[in-house]
Design a protein around this motif. Sequence first.
Motif, PDB file in Angstrom:
ATOM      1  N   GLY A  84       0.811  -1.204   0.013  1.00  0.00           N
ATOM      2  CA  GLY A  84      -0.113  -0.063  -0.018  1.00  0.00           C
ATOM      3  C   GLY A  84       0.881   1.277  -0.147  1.00  0.00           C
ATOM      4  N   THR A  85       1.897   1.362   0.671  1.00  0.00           N
ATOM      5  CA  THR A  85       2.862   2.405   0.902  1.00  0.00           C
ATOM      6  C   THR A  85       3.399   2.451  -0.689  1.00  0.00           C
ATOM      7  OG1 THR A  85       3.377   2.376   3.209  1.00  0.00           O
ATOM      8  CG2 THR A  85       4.680   3.447   1.922  1.00  0.00           C
ATOM      9  N   TYR A  86       3.875   1.446  -1.265  1.00  0.00           N
ATOM     10  CA  TYR A  86       4.526   1.431  -2.612  1.00  0.00           C
ATOM     11  C   TYR A  86       3.547   2.354  -3.500  1.00  0.00           C
ATOM     12  CZ  TYR A  86       7.125  -0.014  -6.542  1.00  0.00           C
ATOM     13  OH  TYR A  86       8.100  -0.219  -7.869  1.00  0.00           O
ATOM     14  N   ARG A  87       2.297   1.582  -3.500  1.00  0.00           N
ATOM     15  CA  ARG A  87       1.419   2.219  -4.451  1.00  0.00           C
ATOM     16  C   ARG A  87       0.982   3.575  -4.029  1.00  0.00           C
ATOM     17  NH1 ARG A  87      -0.656  -3.076  -3.772  1.00  0.00           N
ATOM     18  NH2 ARG A  87      -2.295  -2.146  -2.242  1.00  0.00           N
ATOM     19  N   GLY A  88       0.828   4.051  -2.732  1.00  0.00           N
ATOM     20  CA  GLY A  88       0.514   5.379  -2.541  1.00  0.00           C
ATOM     21  C   GLY A  88       1.541   6.310  -2.873  1.00  0.00           C
ATOM     22  N   ALA A  89       2.916   5.958  -2.673  1.00  0.00           N
ATOM     23  CA  ALA A  89       4.013   6.813  -3.211  1.00  0.00           C
ATOM     24  C   ALA A  89       3.884   7.185  -4.671  1.00  0.00           C
ATOM     25  CB  ALA A  89       5.162   6.105  -2.505  1.00  0.00           C
ATOM     26  N   GLY A  90       3.122   6.216  -5.660  1.00  0.00           N
ATOM     27  CA  GLY A  90       3.184   6.234  -7.012  1.00  0.00           C
ATOM     28  C   GLY A  90       4.186   5.404  -7.447  1.00  0.00           C
ATOM     29  N   THR A  91       4.335   4.217  -6.748  1.00  0.00           N
ATOM     30  CA  THR A  91       5.384   3.119  -7.459  1.00  0.00           C
ATOM     31  C   THR A  91       6.670   3.779  -7.935  1.00  0.00           C
ATOM     32  OG1 THR A  91       4.695   3.075  -9.421  1.00  0.00           O
ATOM     33  CG2 THR A  91       3.426   1.667  -7.976  1.00  0.00           C
ATOM     34  N   PRO A  92       7.363   4.600  -6.785  1.00  0.00           N
ATOM     35  CA  PRO A  92       8.714   5.048  -7.355  1.00  0.00           C
ATOM     36  C   PRO A  92       9.615   4.135  -7.849  1.00  0.00           C
ATOM     37  CG  PRO A  92       8.791   5.116  -4.939  1.00  0.00           C
ATOM     38  CD  PRO A  92       7.396   4.546  -5.278  1.00  0.00           C
ATOM     39  N   LYS A  93      10.836   4.949  -8.667  1.00  0.00           N
ATOM     40  CA  LYS A  93      11.800   4.065  -9.126  1.00  0.00           C
ATOM     41  C   LYS A  93      12.834   3.876  -7.969  1.00  0.00           C
ATOM     42  CE  LYS A  93      15.093   3.775 -12.767  1.00  0.00           C
ATOM     43  NZ  LYS A  93      15.833   4.770 -13.762  1.00  0.00           N
ATOM     44  N   LEU A  94      12.891   2.581  -7.556  1.00  0.00           N
ATOM     45  CA  LEU A  94      13.803   2.200  -6.454  1.00  0.00           C
ATOM     46  C   LEU A  94      14.898   1.201  -7.191  1.00  0.00           C
ATOM     47  CD1 LEU A  94      11.000   2.206  -3.733  1.00  0.00           C
ATOM     48  CD2 LEU A  94      12.853   3.846  -4.161  1.00  0.00           C
ATOM     49  N   PRO A  95      15.989   1.002  -6.645  1.00  0.00           N
ATOM     50  CA  PRO A  95      16.997  -0.007  -7.048  1.00  0.00           C
ATOM     51  C   PRO A  95      16.599  -1.495  -6.679  1.00  0.00           C
ATOM     52  CG  PRO A  95      17.760   1.208  -5.164  1.00  0.00           C
ATOM     53  CD  PRO A  95      16.680   1.939  -5.722  1.00  0.00           C
ATOM     54  N   GLU A  96      15.889  -1.668  -5.518  1.00  0.00           N
ATOM     55  CA  GLU A  96      15.361  -2.859  -5.052  1.00  0.00           C
ATOM     56  C   GLU A  96      14.195  -2.939  -4.224  1.00  0.00           C
ATOM     57  OE1 GLU A  96      16.697  -6.878  -2.644  1.00  0.00           O
ATOM     58  OE2 GLU A  96      18.192  -5.617  -3.326  1.00  0.00           O
ATOM     59  N   VAL A  97      12.907  -3.063  -4.537  1.00  0.00           N
ATOM     60  CA  VAL A  97      11.831  -3.022  -3.777  1.00  0.00           C
ATOM     61  C   VAL A  97      11.409  -4.255  -3.041  1.00  0.00           C
ATOM     62  CG1 VAL A  97       9.082  -2.637  -3.832  1.00  0.00           C
ATOM     63  CG2 VAL A  97      10.776  -1.403  -5.440  1.00  0.00           C
ATOM     64  N   ARG A  98      11.582  -4.201  -1.675  1.00  0.00           N
ATOM     65  CA  ARG A  98      11.366  -5.660  -0.922  1.00  0.00           C
ATOM     66  C   ARG A  98       9.641  -5.237  -0.124  1.00  0.00           C
ATOM     67  NH1 ARG A  98      15.409  -8.654   0.093  1.00  0.00           N
ATOM     68  NH2 ARG A  98      13.915 -10.106   0.628  1.00  0.00           N
ATOM     69  N   LEU A  99       8.860  -5.776  -0.839  1.00  0.00           N
ATOM     70  CA  LEU A  99       7.347  -5.691   0.017  1.00  0.00           C
ATOM     71  C   LEU A  99       7.371  -6.598   1.146  1.00  0.00           C
ATOM     72  CD1 LEU A  99       5.097  -5.459  -3.107  1.00  0.00           C
ATOM     73  CD2 LEU A  99       6.137  -3.596  -1.982  1.00  0.00           C
ATOM     74  N   PHE A 100       6.646  -6.306   2.047  1.00  0.00           N
ATOM     75  CA  PHE A 100       6.288  -6.940   3.241  1.00  0.00           C
ATOM     76  C   PHE A 100       4.930  -6.730   3.774  1.00  0.00           C
ATOM     77  CE2 PHE A 100       7.959  -2.956   5.027  1.00  0.00           C
ATOM     78  CZ  PHE A 100       7.202  -2.665   6.051  1.00  0.00           C
ATOM     79  N   ASN A 101       4.292  -7.924   4.397  1.00  0.00           N
ATOM     80  CA  ASN A 101       3.192  -7.911   5.052  1.00  0.00           C
ATOM     81  C   ASN A 101       3.338  -7.026   6.557  1.00  0.00           C
ATOM     82  OD1 ASN A 101       0.929  -8.678   6.784  1.00  0.00           O
ATOM     83  ND2 ASN A 101       0.571 -10.397   5.601  1.00  0.00           N
ATOM     84  N   PRO A 102       2.519  -6.351   6.874  1.00  0.00           N
ATOM     85  CA  PRO A 102       2.695  -5.326   8.175  1.00  0.00           C
ATOM     86  C   PRO A 102       2.346  -6.374   9.191  1.00  0.00           C
ATOM     87  CG  PRO A 102       0.644  -4.583   7.021  1.00  0.00           C
ATOM     88  CD  PRO A 102       1.496  -5.480   5.993  1.00  0.00           C
ATOM     89  N   HIS A 103       1.927  -7.385   9.189  1.00  0.00           N
ATOM     90  CA  HIS A 103       1.963  -8.410  10.381  1.00  0.00           C
ATOM     91  C   HIS A 103       2.748  -9.533  10.377  1.00  0.00           C
ATOM     92  CE1 HIS A 103      -2.257  -7.107  11.534  1.00  0.00           C
ATOM     93  NE2 HIS A 103      -2.491  -6.709   9.937  1.00  0.00           N
ATOM     94  N   GLU A 104       3.819  -9.468   9.662  1.00  0.00           N
ATOM     95  CA  GLU A 104       4.891 -10.486   9.586  1.00  0.00           C
ATOM     96  C   GLU A 104       6.051 -10.056   9.513  1.00  0.00           C
ATOM     97  OE1 GLU A 104       4.210 -12.574   5.884  1.00  0.00           O
ATOM     98  OE2 GLU A 104       2.340 -13.354   6.472  1.00  0.00           O
ATOM     99  N   ALA A 105       6.993 -10.472  10.388  1.00  0.00           N
ATOM    100  CA  ALA A 105       8.287 -10.207  10.886  1.00  0.00           C
ATOM    101  C   ALA A 105       9.250 -10.412   9.499  1.00  0.00           C
ATOM    102  CB  ALA A 105       8.992 -10.949  12.113  1.00  0.00           C
ATOM    103  N   PHE A 106      10.219  -9.681   9.528  1.00  0.00           N
ATOM    104  CA  PHE A 106      11.520 -10.110   8.456  1.00  0.00           C
ATOM    105  C   PHE A 106      12.574  -9.828   9.046  1.00  0.00           C
ATOM    106  CE2 PHE A 106       9.637  -5.666   7.427  1.00  0.00           C
ATOM    107  CZ  PHE A 106      10.854  -4.887   7.650  1.00  0.00           C
ATOM    108  N   VAL A 107      13.709 -10.263   8.477  1.00  0.00           N
ATOM    109  CA  VAL A 107      15.129 -10.083   8.831  1.00  0.00           C
ATOM    110  C   VAL A 107      15.847  -9.276   7.842  1.00  0.00           C
ATOM    111  CG1 VAL A 107      17.279 -11.282   9.713  1.00  0.00           C
ATOM    112  CG2 VAL A 107      15.010 -11.984  10.199  1.00  0.00           C
ATOM    113  N   ILE A 108      16.766  -8.308   8.368  1.00  0.00           N
ATOM    114  CA  ILE A 108      17.796  -7.597   7.540  1.00  0.00           C
ATOM    115  C   ILE A 108      19.152  -7.732   8.335  1.00  0.00           C
ATOM    116  CG2 ILE A 108      18.583  -5.414   6.551  1.00  0.00           C
ATOM    117  CD1 ILE A 108      15.835  -4.529   6.449  1.00  0.00           C
ATOM    118  N   GLY A 109      19.941  -8.518   7.859  1.00  0.00           N
ATOM    119  CA  GLY A 109      21.301  -8.687   8.432  1.00  0.00           C
ATOM    120  C   GLY A 109      21.273  -9.419   9.892  1.00  0.00           C
TER     121      GLY A 109
END
Length: 259
Positions: A84-109
């Motif tokens: 939703g944020t990605y669409r709300g921002a107008g799908t901006p040009k980004l080098p890498e898009v990582r979409l996540f579910n706001p109810h699910e944890a994820f790991v960065i390093g």
Amino acid sequence: MAGLRFATLGSGSRGNATVVRCGRTTVLMDCGFAVNETLRRLAVLGLTGEDLCAIVVTHEHGDHMGGVARLARRFKLPVWLTAGTYRGAGTPKLPEVRLFNPHEAFVIGDLAIQPYPVPHDAREPCQFVFSDGDQRLGVLSDAGHVTPHMRRCLDGLDALILEFNHDPGLLAAGPYPPELQARVGGQLGHLNNHQAVELLAGVDRQALQHLIAGHISEKNNSPHHVRQALADRLPAEAAELTLAPQDQGLDWHEMVRHR
């Protein structure tokens, strides 16, 4: 041995960004500043753009996302955000898009990140709890009211950056037109001082090492009103409160490990 570290580049309606660091991982949460200003503020913390591993985004409003795309493209950073944020921002040009579910944890390093949804007038807004497996830093900003799920997510933290956006009396008497007052003070707006205090009073604070008041309105609030609202209800916490400024950011805060 120090564990999680965090700092803010600035907090308020003119731009928001928070740095969270653990081991070899440095993540920027939001970026509402121009690239050069972001780099200047990072340098105060001893960081460069090359030190960043990723950007995580709470929502698409300009004071949180205005500088994300340019910074990400310049340093080839992955950007984590809800669909939703990605669409709300107008799908901006980004080098890498990582979409996540706001109810699910994820790991960065070395960081585990638990997003949680919040009521705000954006497309799919969320906030985050960061963890190294031992310590937990919670961030809550840009929420019009507090839900039971938000309380559960922010229970038993080691550090909390909490929105104290406005004082209701100052907002009502302030310079904003009625429609903007209604938005800020509404169910999808921003937390006022009393809402923030009541949230804090309702969670387990025994492990809390750092309490930061953030996103303080420059027109509808004051440091005095923030501290007084907290002191009236939680005097011990008021004595330890740190205010996150808009202009110069907030220096590194470290947490002591439990084990």
